[in-house]
Scaffold this motif. Sequence first.
Motif, PDB file in Angstrom:
ATOM      1  N   GLY A   1      -2.160  -5.460  -5.003  1.00 33.70           N
ATOM      2  CA  GLY A   1      -0.962  -5.326  -5.754  1.00 33.70           C
ATOM      3  C   GLY A   1       0.025  -4.057  -4.537  1.00 33.70           C
ATOM      4  O   GLY A   1       0.764  -3.728  -5.083  1.00 33.70           O
ATOM      5  N   LEU A   2      -0.578  -4.110  -3.486  1.00 37.63           N
ATOM      6  CA  LEU A   2       0.202  -3.346  -2.328  1.00 37.63           C
ATOM      7  C   LEU A   2       1.173  -4.239  -1.670  1.00 37.63           C
ATOM      8  O   LEU A   2       0.758  -5.197  -1.095  1.00 37.63           O
ATOM      9  CB  LEU A   2      -0.911  -2.680  -1.727  1.00 37.63           C
ATOM     10  N   TYR A   3       2.236  -3.511  -1.846  1.00 32.74           N
ATOM     11  CA  TYR A   3       3.360  -4.319  -0.920  1.00 32.74           C
ATOM     12  C   TYR A   3       4.181  -3.465  -0.172  1.00 32.74           C
ATOM     13  O   TYR A   3       4.474  -2.236  -0.366  1.00 32.74           O
ATOM     14  CB  TYR A   3       4.376  -5.002  -1.685  1.00 32.74           C
ATOM     15  N   GLN A   4       4.414  -3.763   1.242  1.00 28.64           N
ATOM     16  CA  GLN A   4       5.410  -3.003   1.913  1.00 28.64           C
ATOM     17  C   GLN A   4       6.650  -3.341   1.846  1.00 28.64           C
ATOM     18  O   GLN A   4       7.082  -4.740   1.933  1.00 28.64           O
ATOM     19  CB  GLN A   4       5.081  -3.084   3.586  1.00 28.64           C
ATOM     20  N   VAL A   5       7.560  -2.583   1.551  1.00 34.92           N
ATOM     21  CA  VAL A   5       9.087  -2.708   1.279  1.00 34.92           C
ATOM     22  C   VAL A   5       9.608  -2.208   2.482  1.00 34.92           C
ATOM     23  O   VAL A   5       9.613  -0.868   2.753  1.00 34.92           O
ATOM     24  CB  VAL A   5       9.743  -2.201   0.058  1.00 34.92           C
TER      25      VAL A   5
ATOM     26  N   ALA B   1       8.258   1.451   2.847  1.00 36.14           N
ATOM     27  CA  ALA B   1       7.495   2.346   1.470  1.00 36.14           C
ATOM     28  C   ALA B   1       6.177   1.233   1.267  1.00 36.14           C
ATOM     29  O   ALA B   1       6.633  -0.027   1.291  1.00 36.14           O
ATOM     30  CB  ALA B   1       8.395   2.201   0.511  1.00 36.14           C
ATOM     31  N   ILE B   2       5.341   1.866   1.105  1.00 35.75           N
ATOM     32  CA  ILE B   2       4.103   1.350   0.472  1.00 35.75           C
ATOM     33  C   ILE B   2       4.124   1.477  -1.170  1.00 35.75           C
ATOM     34  O   ILE B   2       3.943   2.278  -1.650  1.00 35.75           O
ATOM     35  CB  ILE B   2       2.878   1.473   0.796  1.00 35.75           C
ATOM     36  N   VAL B   3       4.194   0.154  -1.793  1.00 39.94           N
ATOM     37  CA  VAL B   3       4.197   0.141  -3.115  1.00 39.94           C
ATOM     38  C   VAL B   3       2.934  -0.571  -3.969  1.00 39.94           C
ATOM     39  O   VAL B   3       2.687  -1.482  -3.501  1.00 39.94           O
ATOM     40  CB  VAL B   3       5.523  -0.653  -3.682  1.00 39.94           C
ATOM     41  N   ASP B   4       2.589   0.337  -4.837  1.00 46.18           N
ATOM     42  CA  ASP B   4       1.327  -0.112  -5.640  1.00 46.18           C
ATOM     43  C   ASP B   4       2.138  -0.862  -7.061  1.00 46.18           C
ATOM     44  O   ASP B   4       2.524  -0.106  -8.100  1.00 46.18           O
ATOM     45  CB  ASP B   4       0.559   0.975  -6.170  1.00 46.18           C
ATOM     46  N   VAL B   5       2.316  -1.945  -6.980  1.00 41.85           N
ATOM     47  CA  VAL B   5       2.809  -2.758  -7.961  1.00 41.85           C
ATOM     48  C   VAL B   5       2.212  -2.584  -9.317  1.00 41.85           C
ATOM     49  O   VAL B   5       2.726  -2.469 -10.457  1.00 41.85           O
ATOM     50  CB  VAL B   5       3.201  -4.379  -7.715  1.00 41.85           C
ATOM     51  N   GLY B   6       1.027  -2.420  -9.298  1.00 43.68           N
ATOM     52  CA  GLY B   6       0.001  -2.579 -10.503  1.00 43.68           C
ATOM     53  C   GLY B   6       0.315  -1.400 -11.157  1.00 43.68           C
ATOM     54  O   GLY B   6       0.411  -1.227 -12.476  1.00 43.68           O
ATOM     55  N   ASN B   7       0.126   0.023 -10.101  1.00 40.97           N
ATOM     56  CA  ASN B   7       0.390   1.282 -10.961  1.00 40.97           C
ATOM     57  C   ASN B   7       1.812   1.686 -10.997  1.00 40.97           C
ATOM     58  O   ASN B   7       2.181   2.994 -11.292  1.00 40.97           O
ATOM     59  CB  ASN B   7      -0.485   2.192 -10.107  1.00 40.97           C
ATOM     60  N   ASN B   8       2.949   0.800 -10.474  1.00 41.37           N
ATOM     61  CA  ASN B   8       4.191   1.111 -10.833  1.00 41.37           C
ATOM     62  C   ASN B   8       4.403   2.433  -9.937  1.00 41.37           C
ATOM     63  O   ASN B   8       5.393   3.283 -10.544  1.00 41.37           O
ATOM     64  CB  ASN B   8       4.449   1.208 -12.200  1.00 41.37           C
ATOM     65  N   GLU B   9       3.889   2.539  -8.594  1.00 38.89           N
ATOM     66  CA  GLU B   9       4.517   3.687  -8.062  1.00 38.89           C
ATOM     67  C   GLU B   9       4.435   3.665  -6.416  1.00 38.89           C
ATOM     68  O   GLU B   9       3.934   2.638  -5.790  1.00 38.89           O
ATOM     69  CB  GLU B   9       3.462   4.830  -8.388  1.00 38.89           C
ATOM     70  N   VAL B  10       5.014   4.280  -5.847  1.00 34.46           N
ATOM     71  CA  VAL B  10       5.231   4.359  -4.322  1.00 34.46           C
ATOM     72  C   VAL B  10       3.965   5.232  -3.699  1.00 34.46           C
ATOM     73  O   VAL B  10       4.019   6.324  -4.188  1.00 34.46           O
ATOM     74  CB  VAL B  10       6.578   4.963  -4.026  1.00 34.46           C
ATOM     75  N   VAL B  11       3.247   4.758  -3.176  1.00 27.79           N
ATOM     76  CA  VAL B  11       1.991   5.436  -2.558  1.00 27.79           C
ATOM     77  C   VAL B  11       2.502   6.108  -1.326  1.00 27.79           C
ATOM     78  O   VAL B  11       1.493   7.102  -0.781  1.00 27.79           O
ATOM     79  CB  VAL B  11       0.746   4.605  -2.712  1.00 27.79           C
ATOM     80  N   GLN B  12       3.228   5.512  -0.632  1.00 22.59           N
ATOM     81  CA  GLN B  12       3.497   6.112   0.717  1.00 22.59           C
ATOM     82  C   GLN B  12       5.001   5.793   1.091  1.00 22.59           C
ATOM     83  O   GLN B  12       5.391   4.589   0.893  1.00 22.59           O
ATOM     84  CB  GLN B  12       2.527   5.720   1.780  1.00 22.59           C
ATOM     85  N   SER B  13       5.663   6.773   1.838  1.00 26.81           N
ATOM     86  CA  SER B  13       6.909   6.230   2.277  1.00 26.81           C
ATOM     87  C   SER B  13       7.174   7.018   3.435  1.00 26.81           C
ATOM     88  O   SER B  13       6.601   8.324   3.544  1.00 26.81           O
ATOM     89  CB  SER B  13       8.093   6.448   1.314  1.00 26.81           C
TER      90      SER B  13
END
Lengths: 327, 170
Positions: A172-176, A227-239
């Motif tokens: 569930g981790l995506y880089q935007v 930005a690395i986004v954790d889609v499952g937890n609905n949060e940005v984990v790193q930017s």
Amino acid sequence: MDCERIRELLLSYIDNEIGDDERKLVQVHLAGCRECVAEIEALAVTGSKLRQAYETVAAGASPSPAVWQGIRRRVEVKQQTNKAAEDSSASKWGWLLNWRHPVWRTAVAGAAMLSFMIVFAISIAPVTLPIWTATEQRAIDIATNDPSVQALLDGQGIVYEVVPVNGDMNTGLYQVGLAPAEEVNARSYGDSTNFDSDSISIPEDSESFGLSAITLCGDLSGTWGAAIVDVGNNEVVQSHSIAVDEVGDCLSTEQVQEATQIVQADSRVGTEALVRNVSLFNSYDAESGEFRDEMVVWVRLIIDGEIYLAQVDLDQQSLFKLFTGGE
Amino acid sequence: MELKDLEKIFQQHKDTVFKTAYLIVGSVQEAEDILQEVFLKVYKSASGFDPQKGSMRTWLHRITVNQCISEKRKRRELSYSSEEMEERGVELADKSNELPEDMAIKTEEVANLWHAIKSMDVKQRAVLTLRYFEGLSYSEIARTLDVPLGTVKSRLNVAIKNLRRLMLGG
């Protein structure tokens, strides 16, 4: 009849999915076999637990409203494209040059964008379409609504890529990837999702055209972000932001066209594939802060509704890596 | 098919399709992608639906299961490796293998069972979901999966056997 044969029938027996003859056989056997009675009881318990587990797990799962938005967007684009194809009579790609056509009318966000879209239309065929998956769209929404991400580019920027981190969609981790708005708007072909700090909503016009064959050419100076986004937890984990002050030796229109032709010539891809994004691979070396010389590009494709990623070596004129997954 | 007709079908069936997909693939994100693809397929092939041959529900089940199997085959696609991500200047966050949605499952026994289900082959998960969540009969499952009745029986037997083995830690 032996226990082994009977046990193959026990599940059907419990589920009342068995013929009369076999039912009698099972009943006769169970009357004299305690092991098989224990087995059928265990099967019944497993079935009951399984139903309970499914109910519990499913009760907490519901789809995001973004799913329907994604479907609606893709259907509308499809309808526009079909209409465009019907209206085109002069040539197969004649409609591409007709900017008054609905496809282009909805795509035109302003006069400034019009010029590059016509260039795009002439240089690349078939036309690319905006297709984000539901998850990618969710990753974009999470990133562009996050204050830390908005701050990266002073509240101005364009989402130019969304990729699952580490080759694994299941995390569930995506880089935007975020580009400076003025760079992409002015110098590349198509944009995707504009955002600014005052109005976080996605502009309809830019969305209707969507991400297409973006090529990041020319002066790339400015602040870029990821930005690395954790889609499952609905949060940005790193930017973080990347200050770029280079004039990049980047892709030209011809190189985008060339990359498109190379991938479409590959039998695994074909000419029906939609090219969604063409960008330099490893173009920027974060350590040295310099752009690299190699002419390897990423080409994101939609083949029969599925998303693929190809690596193309323009020097070698070859598609050397196609991420098709699974096999 | 008009968009409003598609929306009506979507609103009617989205929860069933989503939950079925989620129980088969085990990930909310993947299930949402599948939900989207299923209804795009419905839009593209609405003329392929024949009420004489089965209900809309059966048709949707079939598209959903096929999409789940197809997605699972293609999941390794399109991404950057960790090395490639590092080359792009991105530090990867440390992630546990546990999916976020798992954390909401409080009951230990249910969590264990769900964990075991997710380690099974996608075709076995599909047949278990259709039987034990959707409550389809064997013949309905056979029509949905387009396989003979005997295949449904054997697939269910093997799946239950595997599940019990996994639950015992064998």
